[in-house]
Design an enzyme around this catalytic site. Structure first.
Site, PDB file in Angstrom:
ATOM      1  N   TYR A  50     -11.599   7.622   5.804  1.00  0.00           N
ATOM      2  CA  TYR A  50     -11.891   6.976   7.088  1.00  0.00           C
ATOM      3  C   TYR A  50     -13.143   7.563   7.746  1.00  0.00           C
ATOM      4  O   TYR A  50     -13.710   6.973   8.662  1.00  0.00           O
ATOM      5  CB  TYR A  50     -10.705   7.087   8.053  1.00  0.00           C
ATOM      6  CG  TYR A  50      -9.474   6.319   7.631  1.00  0.00           C
ATOM      7  CD1 TYR A  50      -9.485   5.455   6.538  1.00  0.00           C
ATOM      8  CD2 TYR A  50      -8.283   6.453   8.326  1.00  0.00           C
ATOM      9  CE1 TYR A  50      -8.357   4.767   6.149  1.00  0.00           C
ATOM     10  CE2 TYR A  50      -7.145   5.759   7.946  1.00  0.00           C
ATOM     11  CZ  TYR A  50      -7.189   4.921   6.846  1.00  0.00           C
ATOM     12  OH  TYR A  50      -6.060   4.244   6.465  1.00  0.00           O
ATOM     13  N   ASP A  53       2.075   6.164  -4.930  1.00  0.00           N
ATOM     14  CA  ASP A  53       2.743   4.901  -5.261  1.00  0.00           C
ATOM     15  C   ASP A  53       4.244   5.122  -5.404  1.00  0.00           C
ATOM     16  O   ASP A  53       5.065   4.325  -4.941  1.00  0.00           O
ATOM     17  CB  ASP A  53       2.124   4.248  -6.505  1.00  0.00           C
ATOM     18  CG  ASP A  53       1.753   5.242  -7.587  1.00  0.00           C
ATOM     19  OD1 ASP A  53       1.800   6.461  -7.324  1.00  0.00           O
ATOM     20  OD2 ASP A  53       1.429   4.810  -8.707  1.00  0.00           O
ATOM     21  N   ASP A  88      -1.507   7.338   6.839  1.00  0.00           N
ATOM     22  CA  ASP A  88      -1.546   6.172   7.719  1.00  0.00           C
ATOM     23  C   ASP A  88      -0.560   5.112   7.203  1.00  0.00           C
ATOM     24  O   ASP A  88       0.266   4.571   7.946  1.00  0.00           O
ATOM     25  CB  ASP A  88      -2.992   5.625   7.696  1.00  0.00           C
ATOM     26  CG  ASP A  88      -3.226   4.529   8.695  1.00  0.00           C
ATOM     27  OD1 ASP A  88      -2.367   4.307   9.554  1.00  0.00           O
ATOM     28  OD2 ASP A  88      -4.291   3.879   8.605  1.00  0.00           O
TER      29      ASP A  88
END
Ligand code: NAD
Length: 357
Positions: A142, A222, A246
């Site tokens: 980010y 995952d 997030d």
């Protein structure tokens, strides 16, 4: 003890839920013999209206001078036409940066009384869960270099982490795990990403040298996304990067069933933190006394625990909220399907206050 708390109620339901939380904090202070001094500052849309900018200097200075910050939520349709740095949400990033907050804590626990609101299979929900996601907040993709090629038909974003950035958030996660069930799961994508391999090495080195008493395991992101739904009771504390955190923290919060119950904390090197519910300013219900104040009240409990070291007082608030829920009291957002009556936000606040007597 005496603490100065900066209140940043923000927009929409922010002033309602922060107002409720101040009452709970005042009650806690008088029960335990503390003094909390409150000063209110504007940020978000209301600050744009008053000062022409979402995060005025007076707010930053006030928050920096406080022992901790309690925030409601910012934003709303009135300011949706604004762009970039003029938007209300800019205040959140600005405050995090000004206060040096690089760790985000998001607890997700299934309140036993609310198991029926949980979206998980009943056999999984009935085992309950209580996990804490520790997310790195100021690094990673980010904040990395990004761009497009000249013709604009290709783009890139960069994930970058230093050992220092990984160590400081991992240390915080280990410390939290030590105070809970002493189990830390570090989540990465070390089978593909070099930053994840550095993440994994660093977390393990820290575990071996400083936290041998905490059980550490790793999980690919995952797989973690599946396990949060299949076996959430496996987790105690999770530590992960900005982007993975997030996504996983939103997933974990949704499996609990109600956005109106979920607290969060953002911490840095000092004891000062910023505490806020995970939900937004809910403009659809603002001013109607429908907002559930519990997420903000639980955020204040986190403030007592993590910034003021008042664990007993934090437990007291959390146990009071659990008791009120166990007794069947509900606001509209968490009512049983088909229920014909529920409490307003101010009635829920009164219930909690009277339970604290
Ligand atoms: P939201 O979280 O405000 O609302 C989503 C839904 O949940 C709405 O139906 C709302 O009524 C309900 N809800 C939220 N909090 C509740 C509570 N305490 N009690 C009962 N119901 C509650 O998300 P949104 O609608 O996507 O965003 C609204 C505004 O909030 C936008 O301007 C957005 O940018 C802003 N926002 C701010 C923050 C923040 O300040 N941290 C976070 C998210 C969104």
């Amino acid at each position: 003890m005496e603490f100065n708390i900066a209140l940043v109620p923000g927009d929409g339901i922010g002033p309602e839920i922060v107002g409720s939380t101040v009452k709970v904090l005042e009650k806690t202070a008088s029960k335990f013999g503390h003094t909390f001094n409150f000063t209110t500052y504007l940020a978000g849309g209301c600050a744009i209206d008053e000062y022409g900018e979402p995060l005025p200097k007076v707010t930053v200075d006030g928050c920096l001078a406080s022992d901790s910050v309690l925030l409601g939520a910012v934003g709303g349709p009135k300011w949706d036409h604004l762009s970039g740095n003029s938007r209300p949400e800019k205040a959140l990033l600005g405050l995090r940066k000004a206060l040096g907050l690089y760790t985000n804590l998001r607890p997700a626990a299934l309140q036993p009384a609310l198991a029926s609101a949980c979206v998980l299979r009943p056999d999984i929900a009935e085992k309950g869960f209580d996990l804490m996601i520790v997310r790195e907040l100021t690094g990673g993709i980010y904040f990395g270099e990004r761009g497009r090629n000249e013709s604009g038909n290709a783009a890139f974003d960069t994930e970058a982490y230093s050992v220092m950035e990984i160590e400081r958030v991992a240390r915080r996660a280990f410390e939290i795990a030590r105070k809970r069930r002493k189990h830390l799961t570090s989540i990465d994508k070390a089978n593909v990403l070099e930053t994840s391999r550095l993440w994994r090495e660093t977390v393990h080195r820290l575990g071996q040298t400083e936290f041998p008493d905490v059980l550490l395991d790793d999980m690919y992101v995952d797989n973690a996304a599946m396990q949060i739904i299949r076996a959430p009771s496996f987790f105690d504390v999770i530590v992960t990067s900005n982007m993975f955190g997030d996504i996983l923290s939103d997933e974990a919060s949704q499996v609990t069933g109600s956005i109106g119950l979920l607290a969060s904390a953002s911490l840095g090197d000092s004891s000062r933190g910023m505490y806020e519910p995970i939900h937004g300013s809910a403009p659809d219900i603002a001013g109607k006394d429908l907002a559930n104040p519990i997420a903000t009240i639980l955020s204040a409990a986190m403030m007592l625990r993590y910034s003021f070291n008042l664990s007993e007082e934090a437990d007291f608030i959390e146990q009071t909220v659990s008791k009120v829920l166990q007794d069947g009291w509900r606001t509209a957002d968490i009512k049983e399907p088909g229920a014909e009556s529920w409490l307003s936000g101010s009635q829920m606040t009164e219930k909690i206050l009277s339970e604290m007597e």
